[in-house]
Design an enzyme around this catalytic site. Structure first.
Site, PDB file in Angstrom:
ATOM      1  CD  GLN A 140       0.765  -5.221   6.917  1.00 49.50           C
ATOM      2  OE1 GLN A 140       0.486  -4.176   7.490  1.00 49.50           O
ATOM      3  NE2 GLN A 140      -0.092  -5.855   6.144  1.00 49.50           N
ATOM      4  CB  CYS A 172      -0.943   0.008   1.200  1.00 52.18           C
ATOM      5  SG  CYS A 172      -0.106  -0.016   2.800  1.00 52.18           S
TER       6      CYS A 172
END
Length: 542
Positions: A209, A143
């Site tokens: 992440q 993202c």
């Protein structure tokens, strides 16, 4: 440069006042022109036979000739130019290059157009490696970033080809890509990936992440043609760096993630009086969605609606124990949205799930202000950009998380210096490993060369001694020959090793490699690069 014209070998050279007449082993006479050579000169009204090697001719240092390349019959002069070292770009060392856009350099409007779903990473690698000057490739698409890592046979040509590929795939003009792209080579590219893996380049400093995403690049690339030794080695080392930085600096302790920052942003934007009673909806129950649910629970949310394609992913969320989760299928998304005050979107959908027309029909939210809050952390975005034009909603995307992250970032800046020190050490280790690959072909061919001589001389010796030699003596003679060969090989091979534990520079080691290649005619130097480019050109013509 040499071309055959009626039995006469013609050499083209760049202008220079100095020249030592060449003495060659060619049977044809040699004619030398002091003029710049061009593609049309290569034709010379006759068949191009190759490019004359500067190594085989005693020449002035300022007299430039190009090395001999045996050409396939039927190659045109332009193809010769592409596949030989006449092309100045093929004289470069093979480079590791990263080309991409990230949250620091480009807005989400551009990043979402370039985003590559995981399922398309392997075919993407195949497309990249089909380009003339790209040997290996990897895709990292999250993202916050879309980055292409390649092993380029030519920096200039490789960058040009990858940029054109990105432009064609996304529809973004090359000029616009160049304004926002990250473009780094070799050590800088290595350092960048190590910083990415360590969480130093993330929107949320130290977030964990991204390390999982780097691991996924390796997992997805396994067995894919083009995700080969150099690129896979780079990413595997990046995983080691990411783990080491987190272990030794605790940079991730209590750290934010994009998901936690999204929850905190929603909390900040909601009127204080509405926070306890706000109805929450989460769209998507993948990795990001589950993290959003986890952080909502940590903030005290005990009831929420989760919209997802399947119920299995929702049931798998560990935080369900003390929380009421109401599952709804994707077909009920608008009905659920009409009852929600805060909507988190985090799916991999390529098209918006909420358009302006959809949202305009929703009733006012139940908050004090009546405004519905969308927090969209998907790339591509799940909430259409035009939705923000409506007065009844507030829309935030992943780029809006920066204000939440800023306060959290200061606490971990002290640990960045420690992390950079670790990254510096690991860069040296990786580059020593990568540089050692440069000499591996020479070492292998040198060993094979010596072994051929040893085996041939051993056979001669044994044949002279007759067939009735005891087996024990044969073994002893064989062992003696092996010992002599290995001792003779030891010194030269030590000077070809590049493990970072000695004082020799890479330039010295490469000079040693070139010397051995020349002395023993091993031909593993530039010809390897030329063969790779030539093969790509020829495949492209079929």
């Amino acid at each position: 440069m040499a071309a055959a014209v009626g039995g006469l070998t013609t050499c083209f050279a760049r202008p220079t006042p100095e020249f030592i007449a060449p003495s060659t082993s060619y049977s044809a006479p040699v004619r030398v022109f002091f003029k710049p050579f061009k593609v049309r000169d290569l034709c010379c009204a006759g068949e191009v036979v190759g490019v004359l090697s500067a190594r085989s001719i005693p020449i002035s240092p300022r007299f430039e000739l190009i090395r001999l390349v045996r050409m396939q019959p039927g190659l045109s002069a332009l193809e010769l130019l592409k596949t030989s070292s006449v092309n100045r770009y093929t004289k470069e060392r093979i480079s590791i290059v990263v080309i991409g856009l990230n949250v620091h350099t480009a807005p989400v409007e551009l990043r979402e157009k370039l985003a590559i779903p995981e399922a398309q990473w392997p075919p993407g690698i195949g497309e990249l490696c089909a380009l003339n000057h790209i040997e290996e490739a990897a895709v990292l698409s999250t993202c916050n970033r879309i980055e292409i890592y390649v092993v380029a046979l030519s920096q200039h040509r490789g960058v040009k080809e990858v940029t054109e590929w990105m432009s064609k795939r996304s529809g973004i003009p090359i000029s616009e890509l160049c304004k926002h792209r990250v473009l780094l080579y070799n050590t800088d590219a290595t350092q960048h990936l190590f910083e990415v893996s360590a969480g130093l380049d993330s929107l949320v400093l130290g977030e964990g992440q991204i390390l999982a995403q780097v691991k996924h690049v390796v997992k997805t690339g396994q067995g894919v043609a083009g995700f080969d030794r150099k690129i896979s080695g780079l990413f595997k080392h990046a995983i080691t760096v990411g783990k080491r930085v987190r272990t030794e600096t605790n940079i991730s302790s209590g750290s934010f993630s994009v998901s936690s920052a999204a929850v905190e942003l929603a909390q900040k934007k909601l009127p204080e009086s509405s926070y306890a009673t706000a109805k929450v909806m989460v769209v998507g129950a993948g990795k990001m969605g589950k993290l959003v649910i986890k952080h909502l629970v940590a903030k005290g949310c005990r009831k929420m609606v989760v919209v997802n394609r399947t119920q299995d992913s929702v049931d798998a969320v560990e935080e369900l124990k003390d929380v009421e989760i109401i599952y709804k299928p994707l077909s009920k998304i608008l009905a659920c949205a009409s009852e929600a005050d805060v909507i988190f979107t985090c799916t991999a959908s390529k098209t918006p799930l909420f358009t302006k027309e959809h949202v305009a029909m929703l009733p006012p939210a139940g908050t004090e202000t009546g405004r519905r809050l969308f927090v969209d952390i998907s790339v591509p975005r799940n909430v259409e950009q035009r939705v923000s034009d409506l007065e009844t909603v507030s829309v935030f995307n992943v780029d809006d998380l920066k204000e939440v992250v800023a306060a959290n970032k200061e606490d971990r800046l002290k640990k960045v210096q420690e992390a950079q020190s670790i990254i510096g050490e690991e860069i040296n280790k990786f580059e020593a490993w990568r540089d050692s690959l440069e000499t591996v072909p020479t070492i292998k061919k040198f060993r094979a060369y010596v072994e051929r001589i040893r085996a041939a001389e051993l056979d001669k010796c044994l044949s002279k001694m007759g067939e009735d030699i005891p087996k024990k003596k044969k073994v002893a003679i064989n062992d003696l020959s092996l010992g002599i060969a290995n001792k003779l090989l030891h010194g030269p091979i030590q000077h070809l090793r590049c493990d970072g534990n000695d004082s020799r520079t890479l330039d010295e080691i490469l000079q040693n490699m070139h010397a051995i290649n020349r002395m023993f005619d091993l031909e593993t130097d530039l010809s390897v690069l030329e063969e790779k480019i030539r093969a790509k050109v020829e495949r492209g013509q079929k």
